[in-house]
Design a protein around this motif. Structure first.
Motif, PDB file in Angstrom:
ATOM      1  N   UNK A  26     -24.309  16.751  13.643  1.00 25.32           N
ATOM      2  CA  UNK A  26     -24.538  15.337  13.322  1.00 25.32           C
ATOM      3  C   UNK A  26     -25.079  15.180  11.909  1.00 25.32           C
ATOM      4  N   UNK A  27     -26.086  15.965  11.561  1.00 23.65           N
ATOM      5  CA  UNK A  27     -26.684  15.897  10.217  1.00 23.65           C
ATOM      6  C   UNK A  27     -25.668  16.280   9.146  1.00 23.65           C
ATOM      7  N   UNK A  28     -24.908  17.340   9.391  1.00 21.09           N
ATOM      8  CA  UNK A  28     -23.937  17.816   8.399  1.00 21.09           C
ATOM      9  C   UNK A  28     -22.842  16.788   8.169  1.00 21.09           C
ATOM     10  N   UNK A  29     -22.333  16.187   9.230  1.00 23.74           N
ATOM     11  CA  UNK A  29     -21.280  15.172   9.069  1.00 23.74           C
ATOM     12  C   UNK A  29     -21.772  14.011   8.211  1.00 23.74           C
ATOM     13  N   UNK A  30     -22.987  13.543   8.471  1.00 16.23           N
ATOM     14  CA  UNK A  30     -23.529  12.424   7.690  1.00 16.23           C
ATOM     15  C   UNK A  30     -23.765  12.814   6.234  1.00 16.23           C
ATOM     16  N   UNK A  32     -22.494  15.386   4.496  1.00 10.27           N
ATOM     17  CA  UNK A  32     -21.264  15.761   3.805  1.00 10.27           C
ATOM     18  C   UNK A  32     -20.462  14.536   3.391  1.00 10.27           C
ATOM     19  N   UNK A  33     -20.390  13.547   4.260  1.00  9.73           N
ATOM     20  CA  UNK A  33     -19.686  12.300   3.918  1.00  9.73           C
ATOM     21  C   UNK A  33     -20.377  11.601   2.757  1.00  9.73           C
ATOM     22  N   UNK A  34     -21.686  11.503   2.832  1.00 11.95           N
ATOM     23  CA  UNK A  34     -22.466  10.828   1.792  1.00 11.95           C
ATOM     24  C   UNK A  34     -22.313  11.516   0.435  1.00 11.95           C
ATOM     25  N   UNK A  35     -22.241  12.827   0.427  1.00 14.15           N
ATOM     26  CA  UNK A  35     -22.190  13.592  -0.830  1.00 14.15           C
ATOM     27  C   UNK A  35     -20.788  14.074  -1.183  1.00 14.15           C
ATOM     28  N   UNK A  36     -19.790  13.616  -0.445  1.00 11.04           N
ATOM     29  CA  UNK A  36     -18.394  13.980  -0.674  1.00 11.04           C
ATOM     30  C   UNK A  36     -18.208  15.498  -0.718  1.00 11.04           C
ATOM     31  N   UNK A  37     -18.748  16.143   0.300  1.00 12.27           N
ATOM     32  CA  UNK A  37     -18.670  17.590   0.445  1.00 12.27           C
ATOM     33  C   UNK A  37     -17.830  17.891   1.683  1.00 12.27           C
ATOM     34  N   UNK A  38     -17.007  18.922   1.596  1.00  9.51           N
ATOM     35  CA  UNK A  38     -16.274  19.375   2.777  1.00  9.51           C
ATOM     36  C   UNK A  38     -16.643  20.827   3.021  1.00  9.51           C
ATOM     37  N   UNK A  39     -16.332  21.302   4.215  1.00 15.80           N
ATOM     38  CA  UNK A  39     -16.654  22.686   4.480  1.00 15.80           C
ATOM     39  C   UNK A  39     -16.412  23.065   5.920  1.00 15.80           C
ATOM     40  N   UNK A  48     -24.933  32.161  11.587  1.00 19.25           N
ATOM     41  CA  UNK A  48     -24.123  31.098  11.008  1.00 19.25           C
ATOM     42  C   UNK A  48     -23.431  31.638   9.764  1.00 19.25           C
ATOM     43  N   UNK A  49     -22.231  31.166   9.527  1.00 17.39           N
ATOM     44  CA  UNK A  49     -21.543  31.384   8.258  1.00 17.39           C
ATOM     45  C   UNK A  49     -21.016  30.030   7.822  1.00 17.39           C
ATOM     46  N   UNK A  50     -21.344  29.631   6.601  1.00 22.11           N
ATOM     47  CA  UNK A  50     -20.937  28.310   6.128  1.00 22.11           C
ATOM     48  C   UNK A  50     -20.358  28.393   4.726  1.00 22.11           C
ATOM     49  N   UNK A  51     -19.290  27.634   4.509  1.00 21.22           N
ATOM     50  CA  UNK A  51     -18.718  27.417   3.183  1.00 21.22           C
ATOM     51  C   UNK A  51     -18.687  25.924   2.935  1.00 21.22           C
ATOM     52  N   UNK A  52     -19.187  25.524   1.780  1.00 23.78           N
ATOM     53  CA  UNK A  52     -19.166  24.118   1.363  1.00 23.78           C
ATOM     54  C   UNK A  52     -18.379  24.007   0.078  1.00 23.78           C
ATOM     55  N   UNK A  53     -17.719  22.870  -0.099  1.00 24.51           N
ATOM     56  CA  UNK A  53     -16.896  22.645  -1.283  1.00 24.51           C
ATOM     57  C   UNK A  53     -17.077  21.216  -1.732  1.00 24.51           C
ATOM     58  N   UNK A  54     -17.235  21.025  -3.038  1.00 20.40           N
ATOM     59  CA  UNK A  54     -17.362  19.693  -3.598  1.00 20.40           C
ATOM     60  C   UNK A  54     -17.712  19.779  -5.071  1.00 20.40           C
ATOM     61  N   UNK A  55     -17.988  18.627  -5.647  1.00 19.83           N
ATOM     62  CA  UNK A  55     -18.418  18.598  -7.042  1.00 19.83           C
ATOM     63  C   UNK A  55     -19.805  19.206  -7.154  1.00 19.83           C
ATOM     64  N   UNK A  56     -20.029  19.929  -8.239  1.00 23.99           N
ATOM     65  CA  UNK A  56     -21.312  20.592  -8.441  1.00 23.99           C
ATOM     66  C   UNK A  56     -22.400  19.558  -8.599  1.00 23.99           C
TER      67      UNK A  56
END
Length: 56
Positions: A26-30, A32-39, A48-56
């Motif tokens: 829930x936190x990640x979806x909110x 990521x949308x707010x910061x225009x991040x996908x992953x 956990x293993x996580x990859x995030x992608x977006x503008x620096x």
């Protein structure tokens, strides 16, 4: 495009794990949308293993 990947170990107890994963999702979806991040977030055997992608 900037990409960040990392691994971490869960500190959740077995009793709390499912609810903790729901809260993270829930936190990640909110955020990521707010910061225009996908992953992607993967969880297996206490890690956990996580990859995030977006503008620096």
């Amino acid at each position: 495009m900037f990409q960040l990947c990392y691994a971490s170990q869960s500190t959740s107890t077995a009793e709390n794990l499912l609810q903790d994963l729901r809260n993270i999702l829930t936190e990640a979806r909110n955020a990521n949308t707010q910061h225009q991040v996908s992953g992607v977030l993967c969880y297996a055997e206490g890690y956990f293993f996580q990859c995030l992608q977006g503008d620096e």
